[in-house]
Design a protein around this motif. Sequence first.
Motif, PDB file in Angstrom:
ATOM      1  N   ILE A 106       0.838  -1.207   0.000  1.00 16.99           N
ATOM      2  CA  ILE A 106       0.000   0.000   0.000  1.00 16.99           C
ATOM      3  C   ILE A 106       0.871   1.254   0.000  1.00 16.99           C
ATOM      4  CG2 ILE A 106      -1.681   1.313   1.346  1.00 16.99           C
ATOM      5  CD1 ILE A 106      -2.805  -1.373   2.301  1.00 16.99           C
ATOM      6  N   LEU A 107       1.867   1.285   0.856  1.00 19.10           N
ATOM      7  CA  LEU A 107       2.764   2.445   0.899  1.00 19.10           C
ATOM      8  C   LEU A 107       3.578   2.570  -0.389  1.00 19.10           C
ATOM      9  CD1 LEU A 107       4.085   2.195   4.570  1.00 19.10           C
ATOM     10  CD2 LEU A 107       2.280   3.675   3.683  1.00 19.10           C
ATOM     11  N   LEU A 108       3.946   1.441  -0.988  1.00 25.54           N
ATOM     12  CA  LEU A 108       4.650   1.480  -2.269  1.00 25.54           C
ATOM     13  C   LEU A 108       3.774   2.102  -3.348  1.00 25.54           C
ATOM     14  CD1 LEU A 108       6.992   0.653  -4.164  1.00 25.54           C
ATOM     15  CD2 LEU A 108       5.867  -1.570  -4.394  1.00 25.54           C
ATOM     16  N   THR A 109       2.493   1.712  -3.373  1.00 23.01           N
ATOM     17  CA  THR A 109       1.577   2.277  -4.366  1.00 23.01           C
ATOM     18  C   THR A 109       1.418   3.777  -4.179  1.00 23.01           C
ATOM     19  OG1 THR A 109       0.382   0.165  -4.381  1.00 23.01           O
ATOM     20  CG2 THR A 109      -0.729   2.071  -5.331  1.00 23.01           C
ATOM     21  N   VAL A 110       1.304   4.204  -2.928  1.00 23.77           N
ATOM     22  CA  VAL A 110       1.152   5.638  -2.651  1.00 23.77           C
ATOM     23  C   VAL A 110       2.384   6.408  -3.119  1.00 23.77           C
ATOM     24  CG1 VAL A 110       0.917   7.351  -0.823  1.00 23.77           C
ATOM     25  CG2 VAL A 110      -0.443   5.258  -0.743  1.00 23.77           C
ATOM     26  N   ASN A 111       3.575   5.874  -2.866  1.00 24.23           N
ATOM     27  CA  ASN A 111       4.795   6.569  -3.283  1.00 24.23           C
ATOM     28  C   ASN A 111       4.986   6.532  -4.788  1.00 24.23           C
ATOM     29  OD1 ASN A 111       6.787   7.414  -0.885  1.00 24.23           O
ATOM     30  ND2 ASN A 111       5.610   5.641  -0.234  1.00 24.23           N
ATOM     31  N   MET A 112       4.619   5.437  -5.425  1.00 25.55           N
ATOM     32  CA  MET A 112       4.781   5.354  -6.882  1.00 25.55           C
ATOM     33  C   MET A 112       3.816   6.280  -7.607  1.00 25.55           C
ATOM     34  SD  MET A 112       7.266   3.214  -7.624  1.00 25.55           S
ATOM     35  CE  MET A 112       6.968   2.616  -9.271  1.00 25.55           C
ATOM     36  N   LEU A 113       2.631   6.505  -7.030  1.00 28.22           N
ATOM     37  CA  LEU A 113       1.675   7.398  -7.683  1.00 28.22           C
ATOM     38  C   LEU A 113       2.181   8.835  -7.748  1.00 28.22           C
ATOM     39  CD1 LEU A 113      -1.737   6.117  -6.266  1.00 28.22           C
ATOM     40  CD2 LEU A 113      -0.866   5.870  -8.589  1.00 28.22           C
ATOM     41  N   LYS A 114       3.071   9.219  -6.855  1.00 25.33           N
ATOM     42  CA  LYS A 114       3.621  10.572  -6.889  1.00 25.33           C
ATOM     43  C   LYS A 114       4.436  10.814  -8.154  1.00 25.33           C
ATOM     44  CE  LYS A 114       4.044  10.874  -1.837  1.00 25.33           C
ATOM     45  NZ  LYS A 114       5.005  11.061  -0.703  1.00 25.33           N
ATOM     46  N   TYR A 115       5.099   9.780  -8.646  1.00 21.18           N
ATOM     47  CA  TYR A 115       5.986   9.922  -9.797  1.00 21.18           C
ATOM     48  C   TYR A 115       5.476   9.159 -11.017  1.00 21.18           C
ATOM     49  CZ  TYR A 115       8.884  10.891  -5.695  1.00 21.18           C
ATOM     50  OH  TYR A 115       9.355  11.363  -4.506  1.00 21.18           O
ATOM     51  N   PHE A 116       4.174   8.841 -11.024  1.00 21.42           N
ATOM     52  CA  PHE A 116       3.646   7.993 -12.101  1.00 21.42           C
ATOM     53  C   PHE A 116       3.809   8.667 -13.458  1.00 21.42           C
ATOM     54  CE2 PHE A 116       0.370   6.151 -14.766  1.00 21.42           C
ATOM     55  CZ  PHE A 116       0.493   4.798 -14.485  1.00 21.42           C
ATOM     56  N   ASP A 117       3.437   9.944 -13.562  1.00 26.09           N
ATOM     57  CA  ASP A 117       3.502  10.634 -14.852  1.00 26.09           C
ATOM     58  C   ASP A 117       4.929  10.915 -15.293  1.00 26.09           C
ATOM     59  OD1 ASP A 117       0.758  10.654 -14.860  1.00 26.09           O
ATOM     60  OD2 ASP A 117       0.608  12.659 -13.947  1.00 26.09           O
ATOM     61  N   GLU A 118       5.874  10.881 -14.376  1.00 24.45           N
ATOM     62  CA  GLU A 118       7.239  11.259 -14.707  1.00 24.45           C
ATOM     63  C   GLU A 118       8.132  10.073 -15.055  1.00 24.45           C
ATOM     64  OE1 GLU A 118       8.557  13.391 -11.329  1.00 24.45           O
ATOM     65  OE2 GLU A 118       7.297  15.149 -11.701  1.00 24.45           O
ATOM     66  N   ILE A 119       7.748   8.865 -14.661  1.00 28.36           N
ATOM     67  CA  ILE A 119       8.641   7.723 -14.881  1.00 28.36           C
ATOM     68  C   ILE A 119       8.055   6.687 -15.827  1.00 28.36           C
ATOM     69  CG2 ILE A 119       9.726   8.016 -12.641  1.00 28.36           C
ATOM     70  CD1 ILE A 119       8.038   5.766 -11.558  1.00 28.36           C
ATOM     71  N   PHE A 120       6.736   6.722 -16.055  1.00 27.55           N
ATOM     72  CA  PHE A 120       6.135   5.747 -16.950  1.00 27.55           C
ATOM     73  C   PHE A 120       5.907   6.363 -18.330  1.00 27.55           C
ATOM     74  CE2 PHE A 120       4.915   4.052 -12.788  1.00 27.55           C
ATOM     75  CZ  PHE A 120       5.269   2.731 -12.943  1.00 27.55           C
ATOM     76  N   GLY A 121       5.848   5.472 -19.329  1.00 30.08           N
ATOM     77  CA  GLY A 121       5.646   5.917 -20.702  1.00 30.08           C
ATOM     78  C   GLY A 121       6.898   6.440 -21.363  1.00 30.08           C
ATOM     79  N   LYS A 122       8.078   6.017 -20.897  1.00 30.34           N
ATOM     80  CA  LYS A 122       9.335   6.486 -21.475  1.00 30.34           C
ATOM     81  C   LYS A 122      10.146   5.368 -22.111  1.00 30.34           C
ATOM     82  CE  LYS A 122       9.740  10.579 -18.622  1.00 30.34           C
ATOM     83  NZ  LYS A 122      10.638  11.457 -17.851  1.00 30.34           N
ATOM     84  N   LEU A 160      13.755   0.060  -9.391  1.00 28.11           N
ATOM     85  CA  LEU A 160      13.188   1.194  -8.656  1.00 28.11           C
ATOM     86  C   LEU A 160      12.193   0.718  -7.603  1.00 28.11           C
ATOM     87  CD1 LEU A 160      12.974   4.279  -8.381  1.00 28.11           C
ATOM     88  CD2 LEU A 160      11.128   4.203 -10.075  1.00 28.11           C
ATOM     89  N   ILE A 161      11.367  -0.255  -7.945  1.00 24.29           N
ATOM     90  CA  ILE A 161      10.394  -0.775  -6.977  1.00 24.29           C
ATOM     91  C   ILE A 161      11.108  -1.425  -5.794  1.00 24.29           C
ATOM     92  CG2 ILE A 161       8.612  -2.542  -6.656  1.00 24.29           C
ATOM     93  CD1 ILE A 161       7.665  -1.926  -9.504  1.00 24.29           C
ATOM     94  N   GLY A 162      12.182  -2.155  -6.076  1.00 30.61           N
ATOM     95  CA  GLY A 162      12.944  -2.762  -4.981  1.00 30.61           C
ATOM     96  C   GLY A 162      13.531  -1.728  -4.039  1.00 30.61           C
ATOM     97  N   TYR A 163      14.047  -0.636  -4.605  1.00 24.73           N
ATOM     98  CA  TYR A 163      14.571   0.437  -3.762  1.00 24.73           C
ATOM     99  C   TYR A 163      13.465   1.064  -2.917  1.00 24.73           C
ATOM    100  CZ  TYR A 163      18.852   0.210  -6.568  1.00 24.73           C
ATOM    101  OH  TYR A 163      20.002  -0.206  -7.180  1.00 24.73           O
TER     102      TYR A 163
END
Length: 605
Positions: free
Chosen positions: A26-42, A52-55
């Motif tokens: 749950i906390l991983l999902t919350v943190n990943m949503l902060k950077y979703f637009d900046e790290i996905f689709g590249k 990155l998820i492991g870190y």
Amino acid sequence: MKKLDKLILGSFLGPFLLTFLVVDFILLTVNMLKYFDEIFGKGLGFWIYMELIGYFVISISPMALPLAVLLSSLMTFGNLGEHFELTAIKSSGISLLRALRPIGIFVIILAFAAYLSNNFLVPKVNLKTFSLLYDMRMKSPALDIKAGVFYDGIPGYSIKVNEKVGDFGLKDIVIYNHSNGLQGNLNVTLADSGAMEPFFNENYMRLSLYNGQNYEETRATRGISEKPVEFRRTTFDENIIIFDLDAFRLNRTDEDAWSTNRSIKNISEIKIGLDSISTLVNDEQFQNYQMAESIFPFFTRGRKLNPTDEILERKALDDTVRVQKSREERAKRDSLEQIENLKKPDSTNILIENPESRNLAIREDSVLKKSVTVTSIPARSDSIFTKRKLAKDRKLLSLTDSSVKARISTFDSSFNDGPGPEIVEKKPIRTASLTKEEKDLIDSVVNKRGYFSNAITMALNNSRNLKNNFDQKKLRIDLHEREYRRYQIAWYQKYTQAFACFVMFMIGAPLGAIIKKGGLGMPVLISIIFFIIYYMLTISGEKWAKEGLVDPLFGTWFSNLCLIPFGLFFLKQARKDARLFEPDFYVEIWRKLQKRYKVLNPKRI
């Protein structure tokens, strides 16, 4: 280990691992949503995202551990109470504290492991997380040209394709070239068809255009009256454009660029950072005294604006450390130079095997030393030249001494033979005070020449300069002190996050024994409530500490200090088998209050 301890600990480990994974996710999902637009689709690879998820999983584990301990301990003792196992344990003469001991020991070990993780593992993981996240955010989006839409992902170009054929084929292509930094559509390329395909390990992109024209116009630099600008039109059957895809690659940044961030430092490195910030603050305060003394020279002529003893002691200590560091660096540099000189062939290091030549060299060295001490001029290694030079110097010294002695003798004779010292007339010293006319004359001179107004203007300018300088210094000192408090918070967090596991266990285990309900219903709800309270108290305490309202030590420990009384209260109620979550418990309390009220006020009843 007794069977009871194995039973309780075994019933705790399963829910703990499950809840830890769930909370971490749950906390991983919350943190990943902060950077979703900046790290996905590249267009990044699968393993880059997994890295990155492991870190992220490791860096958020200290926050997930307290909630996992709270939820799992509540579920464990809730299940034991629901199935009457806890009742059987108490009926056999085993107290509640004895039943809590195996899980308590495990939580203490877990808190110590959390501290080690916060101090050694998490800082290194944060360093790699910041570096990788920055590189992913700076990478350009994947090359994806859509039909009918202008694509400006390639720097300096804007491309529009009306139709795509297969994987590489294109039709009706329009390209606006802005690579020269010119504004406007002055370089336009049109083509009927083309093909775009990567090559050289996808580091470059080849765009082949067929049957098209290129229009290029020079930008006008003057007014309307100038000559028409140059315009060129080129027709081609085939034109190839090469694009560099460096912006589309993931370039890894050097991790040393993040070396100043407090999140990547352990306790020893944080202490070094605190000492450095203290040195900066002390230097700013010491410079304030020096600057104030230089701006007001009249008032500090007879006295000094001495800094406080603490500032002077810290200044002396810092200066000593700087001198010691400079000496060590100089010694290290000199040692390196000596090693390099030893490696190089040098004529002065050649051994002289002939004894006569060795004696001659020794005599020449002694003559050289004597010449240096007498004349302070470096002489040659030739002995004949040295002797001639010494003779000239001695002759010059003798001439100089004789001329000086002659001048002294003539001066003495003239002084003794003269008429004697002249008699100087002493003027009478005035002791009377100034008359009114003299005072008026002095005042008129001062007022007419503007001495008084100039003095006031100079004093005002000095005051303004001093105030502005003090304001700037104060702003810098405030920034340094704020950063100092942030470092302190980062230091104390390594202890508070680990201790929070034990606090949550003190709340969860007695609550489970009181509620006597397991599963994911009531325990999850109560756990979320207490975790939200813990999180809000933590954020509030750290914010107060950052602003300087409270001491950073108190601000970081504020949430734990507020929740410890709850844990002790629930533990006391669990030992008494209190029914805090049953309506009959509160109805009975209300009846007791009513009886006490009747006893205290019989007349009113």
